[in-house]
Design a protein around this motif. Structure first.
Motif, short mmCIF file in Angstrom:
data_model
loop_
_atom_site.label_atom_id
_atom_site.label_comp_id
_atom_site.label_asym_id
_atom_site.label_seq_id
_atom_site.Cartn_x
_atom_site.Cartn_y
_atom_site.Cartn_z
N LYS A 136 0.82 -1.21 0.00
CA LYS A 136 0.00 0.00 0.00
C LYS A 136 0.86 1.26 0.00
N ILE A 137 1.94 1.24 0.75
CA ILE A 137 2.84 2.39 0.79
C ILE A 137 3.43 2.65 -0.59
N ALA A 138 3.83 1.58 -1.28
CA ALA A 138 4.40 1.73 -2.62
C ALA A 138 3.36 2.29 -3.59
N ARG A 139 2.13 1.81 -3.49
CA ARG A 139 1.07 2.28 -4.39
C ARG A 139 0.65 3.71 -4.10
N SER A 140 0.86 4.15 -2.87
CA SER A 140 0.43 5.50 -2.49
C SER A 140 1.30 6.59 -3.10
N ASN A 141 2.53 6.25 -3.47
CA ASN A 141 3.51 7.22 -3.99
C ASN A 141 3.83 8.31 -2.97
N LEU A 142 3.72 7.98 -1.68
CA LEU A 142 4.00 8.95 -0.62
C LEU A 142 5.33 8.69 0.09
#
Length: 231
Positions: A136-142
């Motif tokens: 999820k962190i990777a997909r968030s681009n944050l």
């Protein structure tokens, strides 16, 4: 001394603070109750599922994989082990769907992180299944906004104490922002650190808490961009 002069490190919860999470679980639970409707009412099934989840937290921790196992266990229990393999497969499919949901950032998240980045040490402090949270962190681009990312198995006071030690951060210099009173706010206040409560419109029953704390380090937020006004 004003708050912005004290704070050096700001930590953010992830699920339902930075991006949508609990509504997806609730949708999956509704689909689960429909699959088992011949055995019990939706209310009975939801209560049984919640009891199974709480019972298994010490074994599975928090996350989608444990949720899948709890749905299967509840289905077997409610049906007296008569539920069909087809239904079990459909329950697993519900879990797979949860694991592949796109990341939907909540309002104000990106501009707030953009404004605070470089002025404070920003931390992502979340709990749950390691692989799922990393995804999820990777997909968030944050990720590029954060100095450090901590995926915790739980969020008790001792967990935050260990986090502060790793960051070499004093409690009075630490500010935690999150939507869960039980996981993001109360354990942090117990250390006399600062905590900003940012409520979300839905919260898992296990994370609900009825009252706001009476603590000098507590701040109630209405929206994410409120941080820019107080820091």
């Amino acid at each position: 001394m004003q708050l912005h002069q004290k704070i050096k490190t700001i930590a953010f919860d992830a699920d339902d603070t930075l991006w949508v999470n609990e509504p997806y679980f609730q949708e999956a639970e509704q689909a689960f109750t429909q699959l088992l409707k011949e055995y019990a009412s939706s209310e009975t099934l939801s209560q049984a599922l919640y009891q199974t989840e709480v019972k298994n937290l010490p074994l599975y921790g928090f996350g989608i994989k444990g949720f899948i196992l709890c749905m299967i266990e509840t289905a077997q229990q409610i049906s007296s082990n008569r539920v069909s393999p087809m239904v079990i497969n459909q329950i697993i499919a519900l879990g797979h769907d949860l694991l592949q949901r796109p990341i939907e950032l909540l309002e104000g998240v990106q501009p707030t992180l953009e404004a605070l980045h470089g002025k404070y040490k920003l931390i992502l402090a979340t709990k749950g299944d390691l692989l799922d949270q990393e995804r999820k962190i990777a997909r968030s681009n944050l990720a590029s906004y954060f100095h450090h990312i901590e995926i915790m198995s739980d969020k008790q006071t001792t967990d935050y104490q260990q986090l502060l030690q790793r960051l070499a951060c004093k409690p009075e210099e630490f500010f935690m922002v999150g939507n869960s009173m039980k996981s993001d706010i109360l354990p942090v206040l117990a250390l006399d650190a600062h905590a900003g409560y940012l409520p979300y419109h839905v919260t898992w029953s296990h994370e609900q808490h009825d009252s706001l704390p009476q603590h000098t380090q507590f701040i109630a937020l209405q929206k994410m961009t409120d941080l820019l006004e107080i820091l």
